[in-house]
Design a protein around this motif. Structure first.
Motif, PDB file in Angstrom:
ATOM      1  N   LYS A  26       0.836  -1.204   0.000  1.00  0.00           N
ATOM      2  CA  LYS A  26       0.000   0.000   0.000  1.00  0.00           C
ATOM      3  C   LYS A  26       0.867   1.250   0.000  1.00  0.00           C
ATOM      4  CE  LYS A  26      -1.537   2.026   3.590  1.00  0.00           C
ATOM      5  NZ  LYS A  26      -2.152   2.453   4.867  1.00  0.00           N
ATOM      6  N   GLU A  27       1.915   1.250   0.797  1.00  0.00           N
ATOM      7  CA  GLU A  27       2.784   2.418   0.882  1.00  0.00           C
ATOM      8  C   GLU A  27       3.514   2.677  -0.432  1.00  0.00           C
ATOM      9  OE1 GLU A  27       2.697   4.480   3.379  1.00  0.00           O
ATOM     10  OE2 GLU A  27       1.223   3.157   4.310  1.00  0.00           O
ATOM     11  N   GLN A  28       3.725   1.646  -1.215  1.00  0.00           N
ATOM     12  CA  GLN A  28       4.445   1.782  -2.481  1.00  0.00           C
ATOM     13  C   GLN A  28       3.577   2.395  -3.586  1.00  0.00           C
ATOM     14  OE1 GLN A  28       5.903  -2.188  -3.253  1.00  0.00           O
ATOM     15  NE2 GLN A  28       7.085  -2.236  -1.352  1.00  0.00           N
ATOM     16  N   GLY A  29       2.270   2.479  -3.341  1.00  0.00           N
ATOM     17  CA  GLY A  29       1.371   3.162  -4.269  1.00  0.00           C
ATOM     18  C   GLY A  29       1.139   2.403  -5.556  1.00  0.00           C
ATOM     19  N   PRO A  30       0.658   3.112  -6.614  1.00  0.00           N
ATOM     20  CA  PRO A  30       0.354   4.544  -6.683  1.00  0.00           C
ATOM     21  C   PRO A  30      -0.884   4.946  -5.872  1.00  0.00           C
ATOM     22  CG  PRO A  30      -0.332   3.442  -8.687  1.00  0.00           C
ATOM     23  CD  PRO A  30       0.389   2.416  -7.879  1.00  0.00           C
ATOM     24  N   HIS A  31      -0.971   6.252  -5.567  1.00  0.00           N
ATOM     25  CA  HIS A  31      -2.032   6.777  -4.725  1.00  0.00           C
ATOM     26  C   HIS A  31      -2.893   7.763  -5.507  1.00  0.00           C
ATOM     27  CE1 HIS A  31      -0.052   5.096  -1.135  1.00  0.00           C
ATOM     28  NE2 HIS A  31       1.061   5.387  -1.780  1.00  0.00           N
ATOM     29  N   ILE A  32      -4.198   7.647  -5.323  1.00  0.00           N
ATOM     30  CA  ILE A  32      -5.148   8.531  -5.999  1.00  0.00           C
ATOM     31  C   ILE A  32      -5.908   9.309  -4.927  1.00  0.00           C
ATOM     32  CG2 ILE A  32      -7.153   8.663  -7.510  1.00  0.00           C
ATOM     33  CD1 ILE A  32      -6.294   5.986  -8.723  1.00  0.00           C
ATOM     34  N   LEU A  33      -5.845  10.631  -4.992  1.00  0.00           N
ATOM     35  CA  LEU A  33      -6.525  11.474  -4.016  1.00  0.00           C
ATOM     36  C   LEU A  33      -7.856  11.958  -4.581  1.00  0.00           C
ATOM     37  CD1 LEU A  33      -6.565  12.984  -1.309  1.00  0.00           C
ATOM     38  CD2 LEU A  33      -5.310  14.857  -2.444  1.00  0.00           C
ATOM     39  N   LEU A  34      -8.926  11.763  -3.834  1.00  0.00           N
ATOM     40  CA  LEU A  34     -10.263  12.179  -4.243  1.00  0.00           C
ATOM     41  C   LEU A  34     -10.689  13.406  -3.449  1.00  0.00           C
ATOM     42  CD1 LEU A  34     -11.926   8.645  -4.170  1.00  0.00           C
ATOM     43  CD2 LEU A  34     -10.840   9.766  -6.118  1.00  0.00           C
ATOM     44  N   GLU A  35     -11.429  14.292  -4.120  1.00  0.00           N
ATOM     45  CA  GLU A  35     -11.878  15.522  -3.462  1.00  0.00           C
ATOM     46  C   GLU A  35     -13.326  15.788  -3.856  1.00  0.00           C
ATOM     47  OE1 GLU A  35     -10.574  20.057  -3.906  1.00  0.00           O
ATOM     48  OE2 GLU A  35      -8.964  18.798  -3.096  1.00  0.00           O
ATOM     49  N   ALA A  36     -14.203  15.854  -2.855  1.00  0.00           N
ATOM     50  CA  ALA A  36     -15.635  16.047  -3.102  1.00  0.00           C
ATOM     51  C   ALA A  36     -16.147  17.217  -2.279  1.00  0.00           C
ATOM     52  CB  ALA A  36     -16.407  14.778  -2.735  1.00  0.00           C
ATOM     53  N   PRO A  37     -17.206  17.886  -2.749  1.00  0.00           N
ATOM     54  CA  PRO A  37     -17.788  18.977  -1.959  1.00  0.00           C
ATOM     55  C   PRO A  37     -18.362  18.455  -0.651  1.00  0.00           C
ATOM     56  CG  PRO A  37     -19.171  18.458  -3.853  1.00  0.00           C
ATOM     57  CD  PRO A  37     -17.903  17.698  -4.033  1.00  0.00           C
ATOM     58  N   LYS A  38     -18.361  19.313   0.361  1.00  0.00           N
ATOM     59  CA  LYS A  38     -18.798  18.881   1.681  1.00  0.00           C
ATOM     60  C   LYS A  38     -20.244  18.391   1.677  1.00  0.00           C
ATOM     61  CE  LYS A  38     -17.067  20.874   5.226  1.00  0.00           C
ATOM     62  NZ  LYS A  38     -16.703  21.866   6.278  1.00  0.00           N
ATOM     63  N   ALA A  39     -21.103  19.037   0.895  1.00  0.00           N
ATOM     64  CA  ALA A  39     -22.513  18.630   0.864  1.00  0.00           C
ATOM     65  C   ALA A  39     -22.660  17.175   0.406  1.00  0.00           C
ATOM     66  CB  ALA A  39     -23.307  19.559  -0.046  1.00  0.00           C
ATOM     67  N   LEU A  40     -21.877  16.781  -0.587  1.00  0.00           N
ATOM     68  CA  LEU A  40     -21.925  15.402  -1.066  1.00  0.00           C
ATOM     69  C   LEU A  40     -21.383  14.453  -0.011  1.00  0.00           C
ATOM     70  CD1 LEU A  40     -22.411  13.303  -3.267  1.00  0.00           C
ATOM     71  CD2 LEU A  40     -20.138  13.842  -4.197  1.00  0.00           C
ATOM     72  N   ARG A  41     -20.330  14.872   0.673  1.00  0.00           N
ATOM     73  CA  ARG A  41     -19.742  14.030   1.710  1.00  0.00           C
ATOM     74  C   ARG A  41     -20.734  13.800   2.845  1.00  0.00           C
ATOM     75  NH1 ARG A  41     -14.801  17.253   3.439  1.00  0.00           N
ATOM     76  NH2 ARG A  41     -14.524  15.492   4.866  1.00  0.00           N
ATOM     77  N   VAL A  42     -21.431  14.854   3.245  1.00  0.00           N
ATOM     78  CA  VAL A  42     -22.442  14.718   4.299  1.00  0.00           C
ATOM     79  C   VAL A  42     -23.540  13.747   3.846  1.00  0.00           C
ATOM     80  CG1 VAL A  42     -24.263  15.911   5.580  1.00  0.00           C
ATOM     81  CG2 VAL A  42     -22.001  16.971   5.330  1.00  0.00           C
ATOM     82  N   ALA A  43     -23.985  13.898   2.612  1.00  0.00           N
ATOM     83  CA  ALA A  43     -25.038  13.025   2.081  1.00  0.00           C
ATOM     84  C   ALA A  43     -24.565  11.571   2.034  1.00  0.00           C
ATOM     85  CB  ALA A  43     -25.454  13.491   0.683  1.00  0.00           C
ATOM     86  N   ASN A  44     -23.319  11.354   1.629  1.00  0.00           N
ATOM     87  CA  ASN A  44     -22.769   9.998   1.572  1.00  0.00           C
ATOM     88  C   ASN A  44     -22.748   9.357   2.958  1.00  0.00           C
ATOM     89  OD1 ASN A  44     -22.300   9.977  -1.185  1.00  0.00           O
ATOM     90  ND2 ASN A  44     -20.170  10.673  -1.002  1.00  0.00           N
ATOM     91  N   ILE A  45     -22.317  10.125   3.947  1.00  0.00           N
ATOM     92  CA  ILE A  45     -22.221   9.601   5.317  1.00  0.00           C
ATOM     93  C   ILE A  45     -23.600   9.258   5.864  1.00  0.00           C
ATOM     94  CG2 ILE A  45     -21.639  10.239   7.693  1.00  0.00           C
ATOM     95  CD1 ILE A  45     -19.268  11.826   6.489  1.00  0.00           C
ATOM     96  N   LEU A  46     -24.569  10.139   5.657  1.00  0.00           N
ATOM     97  CA  LEU A  46     -25.923   9.884   6.145  1.00  0.00           C
ATOM     98  C   LEU A  46     -26.529   8.648   5.486  1.00  0.00           C
ATOM     99  CD1 LEU A  46     -27.349  13.523   6.281  1.00  0.00           C
ATOM    100  CD2 LEU A  46     -26.585  12.107   8.206  1.00  0.00           C
ATOM    101  N   MET A  47     -26.242   8.452   4.211  1.00  0.00           N
ATOM    102  CA  MET A  47     -26.766   7.293   3.497  1.00  0.00           C
ATOM    103  C   MET A  47     -26.089   6.009   3.965  1.00  0.00           C
ATOM    104  SD  MET A  47     -26.801   6.564  -0.623  1.00  0.00           S
ATOM    105  CE  MET A  47     -27.684   8.099  -0.916  1.00  0.00           C
ATOM    106  N   ASP A  48     -24.790   6.102   4.237  1.00  0.00           N
ATOM    107  CA  ASP A  48     -24.017   4.921   4.608  1.00  0.00           C
ATOM    108  C   ASP A  48     -24.259   4.503   6.056  1.00  0.00           C
ATOM    109  OD1 ASP A  48     -22.245   2.847   4.237  1.00  0.00           O
ATOM    110  OD2 ASP A  48     -20.480   4.036   4.670  1.00  0.00           O
ATOM    111  N   TYR A  49     -24.245   5.471   6.969  1.00  0.00           N
ATOM    112  CA  TYR A  49     -24.321   5.163   8.401  1.00  0.00           C
ATOM    113  C   TYR A  49     -25.743   5.120   8.943  1.00  0.00           C
ATOM    114  CZ  TYR A  49     -19.255   5.684   8.871  1.00  0.00           C
ATOM    115  OH  TYR A  49     -17.886   5.525   8.769  1.00  0.00           O
TER     116      TYR A  49
END
Length: 359
Positions: free
Chosen positions: A233-256
Motif C-alpha cells: 500500500k505504501e508503495q502506491g500509486p495513490h489517488i486522491l479524491l476531493e468532493a464537496p462537503k454537501a456530497l460528503r455529508v449526504a454519503n455519510i448519512l446514506m451509509d451510516y
C-alpha cells in the motif's frame, strides 16, 4: 466409505465452485470463524455440546460418548435428510477432523451419501491460511484511493468491482468502516474471519497486474492488516479524491443511517467528544439529540475528521495533494477514477485479466 481430503485438494474443488463445504460444528463455533462459503449443519447445538463437554470433564469419556450417541440418534433422520438435499460434491469438517466429522461422514456413507472429510478440520484450514498470509509475495501493484471522510471511496470501489475491476474491500472484509462510528449497523469480524476472507480475495486476483483498495490504517475495527499488504500500500500509486462537503455529508448519512442507530451513534460520539473544542462538541451533541444529523456530520467533518486527515495525509509529501480528482456527483467520481486507472495501466503497458481461481 468416506474419503479424507487435504486442504489443497479442497481448495482445488472450491476454486472450480465444484463442492459444497459443510461445517458440522456448533452454531457458535461456525459464527466465530469458518471456511469462507461454508454452510452450517451442526452435529450438536451449542447447548448439547456444552452438556457433553461437562459430562466429559466431570464423569468420563465413555459416558460423554454415550450421551452424544443418545442425542444424535434422536435427530439422525433429519440430519441425514439435510445432506441428501445438497447436490454434487460435499465435504464436511469439524474442529480438527475428529469425532463429529468422522461420525457424520461414516453415517452418510452408510446411507449411500458420499462426502469428503477435511483432514485436520478447521484447525488445518486456519493453519494453512496463517502460513499462506505470512509467506505471501504479493505480485500485483496496489492502487490506493485516498480522500477525506465521506468522499465515497467505498462506494466507488464497489461500483468498479461491479464493472470487473480487481477490488478488495478491506472494510467489507473487516465488517467495520474504520472510524469510531465504523461498527454501527455492521457485524464486525474477528481476525480469523478477516484473514480467511482476505486470503480468498488476494488469491482470486493473484495474477492481476494491480489491485484496488481504499487507504486504511493498520487496524480496522477488531482486525489488523498483514505487513505485506501495508508495505504494498505504501508503495502506491495513490489517488486522491476531493468532493464537496454537501456530497460528503449526504454519503455519510446514506451509509451510516444514524436515525436508525441514534443511541449507538450518540455513544460513539461521546467517546471522542473530549477531543473537540467544547462549544463545537456541545453543538454536535445537541444536533444529534434533535436528530439534526446533517448538521452534526457537517461539524464533525470540519472540526474533527478533516483536521485529522490533513495530518495523516502529510506523510505522503507535498506532491500528494497537488492533483486530486475532483467531482460533484458519485457517477462523475466513478467515471474519473476509472479513466485515471486506465491511464495508469496504459502507462505501465499492462492489461488486466481477472483470475478467479483460489487454488
Amino acid at each position: 466409505m468416506f474419503q479424507d481430503i487435504s486442504i489443497e485438494k479442497l481448495n482445488e474443488f472450491r476454486g472450480k465452485n465444484d463442492i459444497t463445504v459443510i461445517d458440522v460444528r456448533s452454531p457458535s463455533e461456525f459464527a466465530d470463524a469458518t471456511i469462507p462459503g461454508s454452510i452450517n449443519i451442526p452435529f450438536f447445538t451449542d447447548e448439547e455440546r456444552a452438556e457433553i463437554g461437562t459430562i466429559y470433564k466431570q464423569v468420563s469419556t465413555q459416558t460423554a460418548k454415550e450421551r452424544g450417541l443418545e442425542i444424535m440418534s434422536a435427530k439422525l433422520p433429519a440430519f441425514v435428510k439435510r445432506f441428501a438435499e445438497i447436490p454434487g460434491n460435499k465435504a464436511v469438517f469439524c474442529w480438527r477432523g475428529g469425532m463429529r466429522s468422522r461420525t457424520t461422514a461414516t453415517v452418510l456413507s452408510l446411507m449411500g451419501i458420499h462426502v469428503y472429510r477435511l483432514n485436520g478440520g478447521y484447525r488445518a484450514f486456519r493453519r494453512w491460511a496463517v502460513e499462506t498470509l505470512a509467506n505471501m509475495d504479493l505480485s500485483p501493484r496496489v492502487i490506493v484511493l485516498h480522500g477525506n471522510t465521506g468522499t465515497g471511496k467505498t462506494e466507488i470501489l464497489k461500483r468498479l468491482k461491479e464493472k470487473g475491476y480487481p477490488v478488495i474491500d478491506l472494510e467489507g472484509l473487516a465488517g467495520h468502516r474504520g472510524s469510531i462510528f465504523g461498527g454501527i449497523g455492521l457485524k464486525s469480524h474477528n481476525q480469523k474471519t478477516f484473514d480467511s476472507l482476505l486470503l480468498e480475495e488476494i488469491l482470486r486476483y493473484r495474477t492481476e497486474p494491480y489491485i484496488l483498495i481504499e487507504a486504511e490504517s493498520k487496524r480496522i475495527g477488531k482486525v489488523v492488516l498483514p505487513e505485506f499488504l501495508i508495505e504494498k500500500k505504501e508503495q502506491g500509486p495513490h489517488i486522491l479524491l476531493e468532493a464537496p462537503k454537501a456530497l460528503r455529508v449526504a454519503n455519510i448519512l446514506m451509509d451510516y443511517r444514524p436515525e436508525e442507530h441514534a443511541e449507538k451513534s450518540l455513544q460513539a460520539f461521546r467517546q471522542i467528544k473530549s477531543r473537540i473544542h467544547v462549544p463545537i462538541a456541545k453543538e454536535i451533541e445537541a444536533s444529534m439529540l434533535m436528530q439534526r444529523y446533517d448538521r452534526a456530520v457537517e461539524l464533525l467533518l470540519e472540526y474533527y475528521y478533516d483536521p485529522r486527515y490533513a495530518y495523516t495525509s502529510s506523510i505522503y509529501g507535498d506532491d500528494f495533494a497537488k492533483h486530486p480528482i475532483r467531482f460533484e456527483t458519485m457517477d462523475e467520481a466513478v467515471e474519473k477514477v476509472e479513466q485515471h486507472i486506465k491511464e495508469l495501466v496504459l502507462k505501465a503497458g499492462i492489461e488486466s485479466k481477472v483470475q478467479t481461481s483460489i487454488g
